[in-house]
Design an enzyme around this catalytic site. Sequence first.
Site, mmCIF file in Angstrom:
data_model
loop_
_atom_site.group_PDB
_atom_site.id
_atom_site.type_symbol
_atom_site.label_atom_id
_atom_site.label_comp_id
_atom_site.label_asym_id
_atom_site.label_seq_id
_atom_site.Cartn_x
_atom_site.Cartn_y
_atom_site.Cartn_z
ATOM 1 N N TYR A 294 0.829 -1.241 -0.074
ATOM 2 C CA TYR A 294 -0.095 0.134 -0.044
ATOM 3 C C TYR A 294 0.910 1.364 0.030
ATOM 4 O O TYR A 294 0.529 2.150 -0.789
ATOM 5 C CB TYR A 294 -1.060 0.173 1.438
ATOM 6 C CG TYR A 294 -2.121 1.179 1.310
ATOM 7 C CD1 TYR A 294 -2.953 0.850 0.132
ATOM 8 C CD2 TYR A 294 -2.287 1.862 2.146
ATOM 9 C CE1 TYR A 294 -3.926 1.940 0.160
ATOM 10 C CE2 TYR A 294 -3.178 2.952 2.190
ATOM 11 C CZ TYR A 294 -4.158 2.930 1.112
ATOM 12 O OH TYR A 294 -5.262 3.637 1.153
ATOM 13 N N CYS B 137 -8.715 9.552 1.074
ATOM 14 C CA CYS B 137 -8.051 8.436 1.045
ATOM 15 C C CYS B 137 -6.495 8.565 0.553
ATOM 16 O O CYS B 137 -5.614 8.188 1.304
ATOM 17 C CB CYS B 137 -8.603 7.523 0.002
ATOM 18 S SG CYS B 137 -10.319 6.886 0.554
ATOM 19 N N HIS B 138 -6.465 9.310 -0.686
ATOM 20 C CA HIS B 138 -5.088 9.340 -1.199
ATOM 21 C C HIS B 138 -4.599 10.698 -1.526
ATOM 22 O O HIS B 138 -3.706 11.208 -2.106
ATOM 23 C CB HIS B 138 -4.671 8.437 -2.169
ATOM 24 C CG HIS B 138 -5.082 7.206 -1.966
ATOM 25 N ND1 HIS B 138 -6.433 6.516 -2.207
ATOM 26 C CD2 HIS B 138 -4.287 5.889 -1.241
ATOM 27 C CE1 HIS B 138 -6.461 5.219 -1.679
ATOM 28 N NE2 HIS B 138 -5.290 5.031 -1.159
ATOM 29 N N GLY B 139 -5.443 11.787 -0.936
ATOM 30 C CA GLY B 139 -5.185 13.425 -0.943
ATOM 31 C C GLY B 139 -5.074 13.836 -2.364
ATOM 32 O O GLY B 139 -4.349 14.760 -2.635
ATOM 33 N N PRO B 152 -3.116 12.136 -6.745
ATOM 34 C CA PRO B 152 -2.940 11.102 -7.558
ATOM 35 C C PRO B 152 -4.278 10.985 -8.744
ATOM 36 O O PRO B 152 -4.150 10.249 -9.634
ATOM 37 C CB PRO B 152 -2.853 9.994 -6.749
ATOM 38 C CG PRO B 152 -3.362 10.366 -5.612
ATOM 39 C CD PRO B 152 -3.384 11.844 -5.356
#
Lengths: 419, 173
Positions: A294, B137-139, B152
């Site tokens: 991850y 979650c991933h910015g 992303p």
Amino acid sequence: MSEHEYVPKSKAAKWFNDRLPLLTLGAHLTDYPTPKNLNYWWTFGGILTFCLITQIVTGIVLAMHYVAHADLAFGSVEHIMRNVNYGWLIRYIHSNGASMFFLAVYIHIFRSLFYGSYKSPREIIWILGLLIYLLMMAAAFLGYVLPWGQMSFWGATVITNLFSAIPLVGESITTWLWGAYSVDNPTLNRFFSLHYLFPFLILGLVVLHIWALHIPGNNNPVGIDIKKPSKDTVPFHPYITIKDAFALLMFMIIFAGFVFFSPNILGHSDNYIPANPLVTPAHIVPEWYLLPFYAILRSVPDKLGGVILMFSAIFILFVLPWLDTSKVRSAVFRPIYRQFFWILVIDVLMLGYVGAMPAEGVYLVLARVGTIYYFLHFIVVMPVVGYLEKTDPIPMSISEPVITGGAEPSLARKLNEKV
Amino acid sequence: MNKEEKKVKRRDFLFTASYAVGAVGIGAVIWPMIDQMNPDKAQKALATTEVDISQIEPGKSITVLWRGKPVFLKRRTPEEIQEARAVSLDDLPDPQKDEERVKEGKDEWLVMLGVCTHLGCVPLKDKGDYNGWFCPCHGSHYDVSGRVRKGPAPTNMEIPKFEFVDNNTIKIG
């Protein structure tokens, strides 16, 4: 080898064995000549077999009470926990069992990396092992979705969306995986079906893994080829069985510690909230055993790039036997590689740690450094170190270590001195 | 080798024909096994949703579920529309004008899938560096038009097919 000479004692046993040589197989497994110097790192094969059987048995029992439906799954898991006799115990064994399974498999894999067990002639054992590991990750992911809590739902969403990164057909593949336009009841249903299937595929691969192991026989801490049977070997039973049993007992104490004293410490409390497709939890993390991958996924600021790198991190292991150029198997005799091995261990642990942290600031930097080293280790360090390193002298046999002197220098040593 | 052996024999023809028919047969059996996993008729039947928008104040938004996914309906203030349109296309990773993301004459209504185009999480509203949405979650950061600005996510949040049934009702799908 000895199994060819095996003749059952009784007439009835001989009659049966002539038709189905199960007794010959049993005799082979009992007498199987095993290096006498195997240390406790070699006990994890047996421990892993135990883990697989535990997961299958508890899983079959849980399936008798679980309902694979988006509206009922969460409730049925709570029903198992509260109403089913010993349901709490069986479920906690199953959920912690997955973690223990991965703990054991990581030790098993790193054992292989340290002692060079993946090298010729054991490449197929290594590749089969990696296939088992891949199926384990798939099975664990599918199983984590079944309680249909918030982490289940959003974990499923994030992982299935990895496939949407594939150009052109990505969207169609994700929809096909879901059976809907989002993670929904059809997804849960098929995940349950596949979660039930995969352990049996793993079992089949384990049989092949052990079969392939029994062709060259076990590697050993010294990493040299040995004559079998000889004074360097002991029969599998009772020598290895008793050692495996003792190690398994120690392992089970740790396992039971988790099950009885902190059954939820490895899980995430958000998974006790029923799945809600409208709200994503603030901080999504996979189970601990997937965290290094991850971290690699998140270290890349590009969707497709991250997905490719994450899968590469696993698939690069398949070509490891051909990336490692060293003729010497065991890191015991490889002073340079040994240090890089420990750097890799630290690197993977660090990736696991930053995988659990938010993807920003110093964690992002660490994740990128860790990812770069991970790939450098396999692509650059392994081939180059194997080529340049001056290895320590290797003993001729397990019984005649170099230290005591007197033994002829081995062929590998002679080769080393020429370089 | 003499010519006799090189010639295609009756048996070669039979082999090739059998393999070909076998391959078609296997394909015909495998396809239903694969296609059964695609969305079924019941899933497809849920393809449209009607939403009453009369209660939404300017500057506010609601979230509705469509095909199992959240849809954001935001009634934007004139300032927000202006802000979205003032952005240069060169600053956008996935260049798209705000005008292309709304219905003409209904510029205040932004209707989009509330799904981050990275890995499918639901972004949080009024968060992030661009006064729009932020995916925890991933910015990934999105602006007031739901266009990706940072992070992303590869593309802007998707605009679903929708229409105004009347002034107070939107049909999604």
